[in-house]
Design an enzyme around this catalytic site. Structure first.
Site, PDB file in Angstrom:
ATOM      1  N   THR A 121     102.839   0.118  -0.901  1.00  0.00           N
ATOM      2  CA  THR A 121     101.859   1.101  -1.270  1.00  0.00           C
ATOM      3  C   THR A 121     100.223   0.365  -0.262  1.00  0.00           C
ATOM      4  O   THR A 121      99.883  -0.847  -0.967  1.00  0.00           O
ATOM      5  CB  THR A 121     101.850   1.561  -2.823  1.00  0.00           C
ATOM      6  OG1 THR A 121     101.155   1.866  -3.254  1.00  0.00           O
ATOM      7  CG2 THR A 121     102.055  -0.031  -3.125  1.00  0.00           C
ATOM      8  N   ASP A 122      99.058   1.105  -0.221  1.00  0.00           N
ATOM      9  CA  ASP A 122      98.055   1.223  -0.084  1.00  0.00           C
ATOM     10  C   ASP A 122      97.451   0.743  -1.841  1.00  0.00           C
ATOM     11  O   ASP A 122      96.430  -0.005  -1.918  1.00  0.00           O
ATOM     12  CB  ASP A 122      96.940   2.388   0.016  1.00  0.00           C
ATOM     13  CG  ASP A 122      97.372   2.883  -0.391  1.00  0.00           C
ATOM     14  OD1 ASP A 122      97.967   3.155  -1.871  1.00  0.00           O
ATOM     15  OD2 ASP A 122      96.330   4.344  -0.307  1.00  0.00           O
ATOM     16  N   GLU A 123      98.193   1.210  -2.923  1.00  0.00           N
ATOM     17  CA  GLU A 123      97.562   0.221  -4.134  1.00  0.00           C
ATOM     18  C   GLU A 123      97.653  -0.869  -4.546  1.00  0.00           C
ATOM     19  O   GLU A 123      97.118  -0.849  -5.629  1.00  0.00           O
ATOM     20  CB  GLU A 123      98.491   1.239  -4.728  1.00  0.00           C
ATOM     21  CG  GLU A 123      98.695   2.772  -5.218  1.00  0.00           C
ATOM     22  CD  GLU A 123      98.840   3.104  -6.784  1.00  0.00           C
ATOM     23  OE1 GLU A 123      99.168   2.563  -7.819  1.00  0.00           O
ATOM     24  OE2 GLU A 123      99.320   4.436  -6.777  1.00  0.00           O
TER      25      GLU A 123
HETATM   26  P1  NAD Z   1     110.638   7.835  -5.911  1.00  0.00           P
HETATM   27  O1  NAD Z   1     110.585   6.976  -7.370  1.00  0.00           O
HETATM   28  O2  NAD Z   1     110.234   9.067  -5.667  1.00  0.00           O
HETATM   29  O3  NAD Z   1     112.317   7.064  -5.514  1.00  0.00           O
HETATM   30  C1  NAD Z   1     112.842   5.660  -5.814  1.00  0.00           C
HETATM   31  C2  NAD Z   1     114.373   5.347  -5.832  1.00  0.00           C
HETATM   32  O4  NAD Z   1     114.771   4.151  -5.971  1.00  0.00           O
HETATM   33  C3  NAD Z   1     115.103   7.100  -6.399  1.00  0.00           C
HETATM   34  O5  NAD Z   1     115.967   6.988  -5.755  1.00  0.00           O
HETATM   35  C4  NAD Z   1     115.777   5.607  -6.758  1.00  0.00           C
HETATM   36  O6  NAD Z   1     117.119   6.379  -8.099  1.00  0.00           O
HETATM   37  C5  NAD Z   1     116.269   4.818  -7.021  1.00  0.00           C
HETATM   38  N1  NAD Z   1     116.183   3.244  -7.515  1.00  0.00           N
HETATM   39  C6  NAD Z   1     114.443   2.699  -8.134  1.00  0.00           C
HETATM   40  N2  NAD Z   1     115.711   1.999  -8.858  1.00  0.00           N
HETATM   41  C7  NAD Z   1     116.742   1.205  -8.598  1.00  0.00           C
HETATM   42  C8  NAD Z   1     117.301   0.252  -8.127  1.00  0.00           C
HETATM   43  N3  NAD Z   1     117.488  -1.574  -8.954  1.00  0.00           N
HETATM   44  N4  NAD Z   1     118.398  -0.339  -6.917  1.00  0.00           N
HETATM   45  C9  NAD Z   1     118.912   0.686  -6.015  1.00  0.00           C
HETATM   46  N5  NAD Z   1     117.705   2.156  -6.467  1.00  0.00           N
HETATM   47  C10 NAD Z   1     116.582   2.012  -6.854  1.00  0.00           C
HETATM   48  O7  NAD Z   1     109.763   6.941  -4.904  1.00  0.00           O
HETATM   49  P2  NAD Z   1     108.907   7.265  -3.485  1.00  0.00           P
HETATM   50  O8  NAD Z   1     107.787   8.188  -4.138  1.00  0.00           O
HETATM   51  O9  NAD Z   1     110.381   8.022  -2.328  1.00  0.00           O
HETATM   52  O10 NAD Z   1     108.876   6.237  -3.442  1.00  0.00           O
HETATM   53  C11 NAD Z   1     110.002   4.893  -2.246  1.00  0.00           C
HETATM   54  C12 NAD Z   1     108.663   3.424  -1.818  1.00  0.00           C
HETATM   55  O11 NAD Z   1     107.801   4.065  -1.312  1.00  0.00           O
HETATM   56  C13 NAD Z   1     108.723   2.988  -2.746  1.00  0.00           C
HETATM   57  O12 NAD Z   1     108.885   1.162  -2.544  1.00  0.00           O
HETATM   58  C14 NAD Z   1     106.764   2.998  -2.903  1.00  0.00           C
HETATM   59  O13 NAD Z   1     106.547   1.861  -3.557  1.00  0.00           O
HETATM   60  C15 NAD Z   1     106.795   3.255  -1.648  1.00  0.00           C
HETATM   61  N6  NAD Z   1     105.176   4.759  -1.846  1.00  0.00           N
HETATM   62  C16 NAD Z   1     105.103   6.071  -2.211  1.00  0.00           C
HETATM   63  C17 NAD Z   1     104.186   6.925  -2.086  1.00  0.00           C
HETATM   64  C18 NAD Z   1     104.417   7.791  -2.070  1.00  0.00           C
HETATM   65  O14 NAD Z   1     102.720   8.319  -2.479  1.00  0.00           O
HETATM   66  N7  NAD Z   1     105.347   8.032  -2.864  1.00  0.00           N
HETATM   67  C19 NAD Z   1     103.386   5.541  -0.829  1.00  0.00           C
HETATM   68  C20 NAD Z   1     103.524   4.830  -0.144  1.00  0.00           C
HETATM   69  C21 NAD Z   1     104.378   4.039  -0.584  1.00  0.00           C
HETATM   70  O1  DAU Z   2      98.574   5.524  -3.342  1.00  0.00           O
HETATM   71  C1  DAU Z   2     100.028   5.817  -2.896  1.00  0.00           C
HETATM   72  C2  DAU Z   2     101.106   5.576  -4.129  1.00  0.00           C
HETATM   73  O2  DAU Z   2     100.543   6.899  -4.272  1.00  0.00           O
HETATM   74  C3  DAU Z   2     102.197   5.319  -3.918  1.00  0.00           C
HETATM   75  O3  DAU Z   2     101.980   4.103  -3.886  1.00  0.00           O
HETATM   76  C4  DAU Z   2     102.943   5.956  -5.620  1.00  0.00           C
HETATM   77  O4  DAU Z   2     104.148   5.807  -6.072  1.00  0.00           O
HETATM   78  C5  DAU Z   2     102.955   7.329  -5.998  1.00  0.00           C
HETATM   79  O5  DAU Z   2     103.074   7.826  -7.045  1.00  0.00           O
HETATM   80  C6  DAU Z   2     101.369   7.549  -5.212  1.00  0.00           C
HETATM   81  O6  DAU Z   2     100.460   6.833  -6.635  1.00  0.00           O
HETATM   82  P1  DAU Z   2      99.447   8.116  -7.394  1.00  0.00           P
HETATM   83  O7  DAU Z   2      99.175   8.221  -9.110  1.00  0.00           O
HETATM   84  O8  DAU Z   2      98.184   7.995  -6.675  1.00  0.00           O
HETATM   85  O9  DAU Z   2      99.898   9.812  -7.485  1.00  0.00           O
HETATM   86  P2  DAU Z   2     100.300  11.187  -8.386  1.00  0.00           P
HETATM   87  O10 DAU Z   2     101.305  11.534  -7.655  1.00  0.00           O
HETATM   88  O11 DAU Z   2     100.427   9.737  -9.819  1.00  0.00           O
HETATM   89  O12 DAU Z   2      98.652  11.065  -8.103  1.00  0.00           O
HETATM   90  C7  DAU Z   2      97.729  11.137  -8.307  1.00  0.00           C
HETATM   91  C8  DAU Z   2      96.480  11.626  -8.455  1.00  0.00           C
HETATM   92  O13 DAU Z   2      96.586  13.338  -9.009  1.00  0.00           O
HETATM   93  C9  DAU Z   2      96.308  10.757  -9.170  1.00  0.00           C
HETATM   94  O14 DAU Z   2      94.587  10.770  -9.351  1.00  0.00           O
HETATM   95  C10 DAU Z   2      95.925  10.784 -11.027  1.00  0.00           C
HETATM   96  C11 DAU Z   2      95.745  12.293 -10.660  1.00  0.00           C
HETATM   97  N1  DAU Z   2      97.215  13.176 -11.034  1.00  0.00           N
HETATM   98  C12 DAU Z   2      97.953  12.793 -11.743  1.00  0.00           C
HETATM   99  C13 DAU Z   2      99.766  13.954 -11.985  1.00  0.00           C
HETATM  100  C14 DAU Z   2     100.874  13.731 -12.156  1.00  0.00           C
HETATM  101  C15 DAU Z   2      96.441  14.332 -12.180  1.00  0.00           C
HETATM  102  O15 DAU Z   2      95.258  14.479 -11.792  1.00  0.00           O
HETATM  103  N2  DAU Z   2      97.092  15.606 -12.931  1.00  0.00           N
HETATM  104  C16 DAU Z   2      98.674  15.303 -12.954  1.00  0.00           C
HETATM  105  O16 DAU Z   2      99.035  16.027 -13.108  1.00  0.00           O
END
Ligand code: NAD
Ligand code: DAU
Length: 332
Positions: A121-123
């Site tokens: 992630t970019d975080e």
């Molecule tokens: P998500 O929470 O929707 O999915 C995570 C999945 O991993 C689930 O299916 C869960 O059951 C599985 N999991 C959790 N723990 C496990 C374990 N110990 N063994 C096997 N499976 C396990 O997450 P997501 O949003 O799809 O993110 C997927 C990946 O992408 C993560 O590595 C996250 O850091 C990365 N990422 C997410 C975002 C975003 O915007 N959501 C952005 C950049 C990177």
């Molecule tokens: O940048 C990549 C990341 O993006 C991933 O690594 C994470 O897995 C993914 O969850 C996401 O992280 P954020 O914390 O940015 O996502 P989230 O959807 O939780 O929140 C997005 C923005 O919206 C953040 O500034 C918090 C805000 N927010 C979130 C929720 C759930 C609100 O204002 N209201 C809400 O109800």
């Protein structure tokens, strides 16, 4: 044709990737997923059985990881605890899955000489000031803010060490915020869409000035495939689609697209340590691998995502009440 092991393939981005692979390649896919609260087998249920094998298990289980990695040509590692708000409430599972789980897969990849792509992630870079013209690049120093992002940063560093010290054939990508189908209702965009569908006002943390750099999950998938195909071993690639928007703008757009007044939302308690702004410079990926995003019109992508949630209440409704009970306890 290759045998891909996709960890976390029942989650949001992992399931989008599995759909993308089945549609665009002839690779065989095995999904390893623990089915935590965030995993949902229904996200894979429309895929042909002869293209997909599902294994229910924990990536930190060395025996399972060893057997599946040995039988694969490449591992695409999505599995993680992924939600910042959960990590602030209870960091424990984040250390187990994001650190111990990644370590376990790396050891298996080292033993069997298997290619591994680590999804991050970019975080890991922390945040940027709202008025800063800079974006994150592959050279930005790590500076994570939350238990989630610090465990993801740690997992990236483990991958780099296993490349350098043990010669593991790994690559890393750090992507910005994804949106699209199959995203859990705990996350910002699906939470607000499903709130409106239920007649509940969207919830904005603080003033809503925080900026996220949105990319469609399908564009993330095509970028990961490009890195798997052509990425240089040991390299990191940033993935983003120039989609910077502040949260207030996104909430107003969701409300407008759903036929509601754009100010029909509530301000709620802000997130502790809330990162201000993320922004990705993905020119390395574009220049080296020729990758381009397909979904460049955020409003159209968001409208399609709203339609998906409107048409898939059976997919999200079972998790909505527990998610809102969690947020109510936090005052969010
Ligand atoms: P998500 O929470 O929707 O999915 C995570 C999945 O991993 C689930 O299916 C869960 O059951 C599985 N999991 C959790 N723990 C496990 C374990 N110990 N063994 C096997 N499976 C396990 O997450 P997501 O949003 O799809 O993110 C997927 C990946 O992408 C993560 O590595 C996250 O850091 C990365 N990422 C997410 C975002 C975003 O915007 N959501 C952005 C950049 C990177
Ligand atoms: O940048 C990549 C990341 O993006 C991933 O690594 C994470 O897995 C993914 O969850 C996401 O992280 P954020 O914390 O940015 O996502 P989230 O959807 O939780 O929140 C997005 C923005 O919206 C953040 O500034 C918090 C805000 N927010 C979130 C929720 C759930 C609100 O204002 N209201 C809400 O109800």
């Amino acid at each position: 044709m290759a045998r891909l092991l996709v960890t976390g393939g029942a989650g949001f981005i992992g399931s989008n990737f599995v759909h993308h692979v089945v549609e665009h390649t002839d690779h065989d896919v095995t999904v390893l997923d623990k089915l935590t609260y965030a995993g949902n087998l229904a996200s894979l249920s429309d895929l042909p059985e002869d293209r997909l094998r599902f294994v229910h298990g924990d990536i930190a289980d060395a025996a399972v990881a060893d057997e599946l990695v040995a039988a694969s040509d490449a591992v695409v590692h999505y599995a993680a605890e992924s939600h910042n708000d959960n990590s602030l409430d209870d960091p424990h599972p984040f250390l187990h899955t994001n650190l111990v789980g990644t370590f376990t897969l790396l050891e298996a990849a080292r033993k069997h000489g298997t290619r591994l792509h680590h999804i991050s992630t970019d975080e890991v870079y922390g945040d940027l000031a709202l008025d800063d013209p800079a974006k994150f690049t592959e050279a930005t120093p790590y500076n994570p803010s939350s238990p989630y992002s610090s465990t993801k940063a740690g997992s990236d560093l483990l991958v780099r060490a296993w490349v350098r010290s043990f010669g593991v054939a790994a690559t890393i990508s750090n992507c910005s915020n994804n949106y699209g189908p199959y995203q859990h209702v705990e996350k910002f965009i699906p939470r607000q869409i499903t709130n409106v569908l239920r007649g509940v006002r969207p919830k904005l943390y603080g003033e809503g000035r925080n900026v996220r750099d949105w990319i469609h999950a399908d564009d993330h998938s095509s970028a990961v495939l490009a890195i798997l195909d052509k990425g240089r071993i040991g390299e990191t690639y940033l993935i983003g689609a120039d989609g910077e928007k502040d949260n207030k703008t996104v909430v107003e757009l969701i409300l407008t697209l759903m036929g509601e007044a754009p100010d029909a939302y509530d301000h709620v308690t802000d997130r502790a340590g809330h990162d201000l702004r993320y922004a990705i410079d993905s020119s390395k990926l574009a220049d080296e691998l020729g990758w381009r995003p397909r979904y460049q019109d955020f409003e159209r992508g968001l409208a399609a995502t709203i339609e998906w949630y409107r048409n898939h209440e059976d997919w999200w409704a079972p998790t909505k009440d527990a998610t809102e009970a969690f947020y109510a306890r936090l005052g969010q």
